[in-house]
Design a protein around this motif. Structure first.
Motif, PDB file in Angstrom:
ATOM      1  N   SER A 111       0.799  -1.232   0.000  1.00 50.88           N
ATOM      2  CA  SER A 111       0.000   0.000   0.000  1.00 50.88           C
ATOM      3  C   SER A 111       0.829   1.278   0.000  1.00 50.88           C
ATOM      4  O   SER A 111       0.363   2.327  -0.462  1.00 50.88           O
ATOM      5  CB  SER A 111      -0.927   0.012   1.221  1.00 50.88           C
ATOM      6  OG  SER A 111      -0.184   0.021   2.431  1.00 50.88           O
ATOM      7  N   ILE A 112       2.049   1.222   0.509  1.00 48.76           N
ATOM      8  CA  ILE A 112       2.837   2.447   0.670  1.00 48.76           C
ATOM      9  C   ILE A 112       3.530   2.861  -0.623  1.00 48.76           C
ATOM     10  O   ILE A 112       3.471   4.023  -1.036  1.00 48.76           O
ATOM     11  CB  ILE A 112       3.862   2.271   1.805  1.00 48.76           C
ATOM     12  CG1 ILE A 112       3.139   2.111   3.145  1.00 48.76           C
ATOM     13  CG2 ILE A 112       4.817   3.465   1.872  1.00 48.76           C
ATOM     14  CD1 ILE A 112       4.065   1.867   4.323  1.00 48.76           C
ATOM     15  N   GLY A 113       4.198   1.897  -1.280  1.00 50.84           N
ATOM     16  CA  GLY A 113       4.986   2.205  -2.466  1.00 50.84           C
ATOM     17  C   GLY A 113       4.259   2.966  -3.559  1.00 50.84           C
ATOM     18  O   GLY A 113       4.758   3.994  -4.056  1.00 50.84           O
ATOM     19  N   PRO A 114       3.062   2.514  -3.979  1.00 52.60           N
ATOM     20  CA  PRO A 114       2.367   3.223  -5.057  1.00 52.60           C
ATOM     21  C   PRO A 114       2.073   4.686  -4.758  1.00 52.60           C
ATOM     22  O   PRO A 114       1.954   5.496  -5.675  1.00 52.60           O
ATOM     23  CB  PRO A 114       1.062   2.418  -5.207  1.00 52.60           C
ATOM     24  CG  PRO A 114       1.411   1.046  -4.732  1.00 52.60           C
ATOM     25  CD  PRO A 114       2.367   1.267  -3.588  1.00 52.60           C
ATOM     26  N   ILE A 115       1.973   5.022  -3.468  1.00 53.68           N
ATOM     27  CA  ILE A 115       1.690   6.415  -3.105  1.00 53.68           C
ATOM     28  C   ILE A 115       2.967   7.245  -3.083  1.00 53.68           C
ATOM     29  O   ILE A 115       3.055   8.288  -3.740  1.00 53.68           O
ATOM     30  CB  ILE A 115       0.987   6.484  -1.732  1.00 53.68           C
ATOM     31  CG1 ILE A 115      -0.355   5.760  -1.783  1.00 53.68           C
ATOM     32  CG2 ILE A 115       0.790   7.947  -1.309  1.00 53.68           C
ATOM     33  CD1 ILE A 115      -1.049   5.660  -0.443  1.00 53.68           C
ATOM     34  N   ILE A 116       3.971   6.785  -2.345  1.00 48.71           N
ATOM     35  CA  ILE A 116       5.164   7.619  -2.167  1.00 48.71           C
ATOM     36  C   ILE A 116       5.995   7.712  -3.438  1.00 48.71           C
ATOM     37  O   ILE A 116       6.719   8.693  -3.634  1.00 48.71           O
ATOM     38  CB  ILE A 116       6.026   7.128  -0.995  1.00 48.71           C
ATOM     39  CG1 ILE A 116       6.560   5.715  -1.237  1.00 48.71           C
ATOM     40  CG2 ILE A 116       5.255   7.185   0.307  1.00 48.71           C
ATOM     41  CD1 ILE A 116       7.499   5.211  -0.150  1.00 48.71           C
ATOM     42  N   PHE A 117       5.913   6.709  -4.320  1.00 50.33           N
ATOM     43  CA  PHE A 117       6.687   6.782  -5.553  1.00 50.33           C
ATOM     44  C   PHE A 117       5.933   7.516  -6.663  1.00 50.33           C
ATOM     45  O   PHE A 117       6.455   7.691  -7.767  1.00 50.33           O
ATOM     46  CB  PHE A 117       7.099   5.391  -6.016  1.00 50.33           C
ATOM     47  CG  PHE A 117       8.114   4.744  -5.110  1.00 50.33           C
ATOM     48  CD1 PHE A 117       9.322   5.361  -4.847  1.00 50.33           C
ATOM     49  CD2 PHE A 117       7.851   3.528  -4.488  1.00 50.33           C
ATOM     50  CE1 PHE A 117      10.256   4.789  -3.994  1.00 50.33           C
ATOM     51  CE2 PHE A 117       8.774   2.944  -3.641  1.00 50.33           C
ATOM     52  CZ  PHE A 117       9.975   3.578  -3.396  1.00 50.33           C
ATOM     53  N   ASN A 118       4.711   7.938  -6.367  1.00 50.42           N
ATOM     54  CA  ASN A 118       3.946   8.740  -7.316  1.00 50.42           C
ATOM     55  C   ASN A 118       3.837  10.201  -6.888  1.00 50.42           C
ATOM     56  O   ASN A 118       3.490  11.054  -7.696  1.00 50.42           O
ATOM     57  CB  ASN A 118       2.531   8.168  -7.478  1.00 50.42           C
ATOM     58  CG  ASN A 118       2.493   7.000  -8.443  1.00 50.42           C
ATOM     59  OD1 ASN A 118       2.761   7.157  -9.627  1.00 50.42           O
ATOM     60  ND2 ASN A 118       2.172   5.825  -7.942  1.00 50.42           N
ATOM     61  N   GLN A 119       4.115  10.467  -5.607  1.00 52.04           N
ATOM     62  CA  GLN A 119       3.994  11.828  -5.087  1.00 52.04           C
ATOM     63  C   GLN A 119       5.253  12.170  -4.290  1.00 52.04           C
ATOM     64  O   GLN A 119       5.421  11.681  -3.174  1.00 52.04           O
ATOM     65  CB  GLN A 119       2.751  11.958  -4.201  1.00 52.04           C
ATOM     66  CG  GLN A 119       1.455  11.591  -4.897  1.00 52.04           C
ATOM     67  CD  GLN A 119       0.259  11.695  -3.977  1.00 52.04           C
ATOM     68  OE1 GLN A 119       0.027  12.736  -3.335  1.00 52.04           O
ATOM     69  NE2 GLN A 119      -0.509  10.624  -3.870  1.00 52.04           N
ATOM     70  N   LYS A 120       6.094  13.004  -4.864  1.00 50.12           N
ATOM     71  CA  LYS A 120       7.381  13.291  -4.231  1.00 50.12           C
ATOM     72  C   LYS A 120       7.217  13.948  -2.865  1.00 50.12           C
ATOM     73  O   LYS A 120       8.013  13.707  -1.956  1.00 50.12           O
ATOM     74  CB  LYS A 120       8.230  14.182  -5.140  1.00 50.12           C
ATOM     75  CG  LYS A 120       8.887  13.434  -6.281  1.00 50.12           C
ATOM     76  CD  LYS A 120       9.941  14.282  -6.966  1.00 50.12           C
ATOM     77  CE  LYS A 120      10.706  13.466  -7.989  1.00 50.12           C
ATOM     78  NZ  LYS A 120      11.772  14.242  -8.653  1.00 50.12           N
TER      79      LYS A 120
END
Length: 228
Positions: A125-134
């Motif tokens: 759940s974390i990766g898709p968010i943080i790697f899409n929003q700097k």
């Protein structure tokens, strides 16, 4: 004076006047943070003499071979009868975020959920968010850095010999003082790098986002050289 020896007063910085060598040594024995008290060269010598640790950072871009090199060094040193430890900081961070039950880490998970708008934290759940929003990535790393530093110091307590700190974000996380600016900076050609990431199961879009989220090799090199 009878022997022609002059006495010179060497005043301490006012901000450090409360720090004694004895205090710095005691903090070092507890694997505490002494880089604000003494120069990194002195810190490295204290660690070597007081707790028998020589610290080296293994860093580089994603897919550069950090884990492979660390494992090879462990095998070489072990076969030679020398003490060495592979400190995988990514593994420490993962354990901290997903597994540890202490209240401080439970609160960390709550802070992460609030930051990322998640009702539950899972490994996907974390990766898709943080790697899409700097901005989310920066804030996420900021949440992790203090508890991560604490966990690292707990992990290395009692370990002697060479400590390899295997972490892609040593410079990005301002952790170069942890290894006294002793860094092996690995690089890999772009074609081989992408091939390795594809083997890990990343899609082209995921590869691009992960590469974009980290410093380039040149930026990492600049950070390391500046620190030295």
């Amino acid at each position: 004076h009878q022997h022609g020896v002059d006495t010179h007063i060497l005043p301490a910085s006012p901000s450090l006047s409360h720090i004694s060598s004895s205090a710095a040594k005691e903090v070092c024995k507890l694997n505490g943070n002494t880089d604000e008290f003494v120069p990194l060269y002195v810190k490295a010598q204290m660690e070597k003499r007081l707790v028998n640790q020589t610290r080296v950072g293994i860093t580089g871009t994603i897919g550069a071979g950090k884990s492979t090199i660390s494992k090879a060094l462990v095998e070489i040193y072990t076969n030679a009868g020398e003490q060495i430890h592979d400190i995988d900081i990514d593994a420490i961070a993962s354990d901290m975020v997903y597994n540890r039950t202490e209240p401080v880490y439970a609160q960390l998970r709550e802070d992460i959920k609030e930051l990322l708008g998640l009702s539950e934290i899972t490994r996907g759940s974390i990766g898709p968010i943080i790697f899409n929003q700097k901005d989310k990535l920066v804030a996420y790393n900021k949440l992790l850095i203090q508890p991560l530093t604490t966990r690292i110091r707990a992990e290395i307590q009692g370990k002697e010999g060479v400590l390899l700190f295997n972490f892609a974000l040593l410079s990005e996380g301002n952790l170069l003082p942890l290894v006294n600016n002793n860094v092996a900076l690995l690089r890999v050609g772009s074609i081989e790098q992408i091939r390795r990431l594809v083997q890990r199961g990343y899609t082209p879009e995921q590869i691009e986002r992960r590469l974009d989220s980290q410093y380039t090799y040149q930026k990492k090199e600049s950070e390391v050289l500046t620190a030295i």
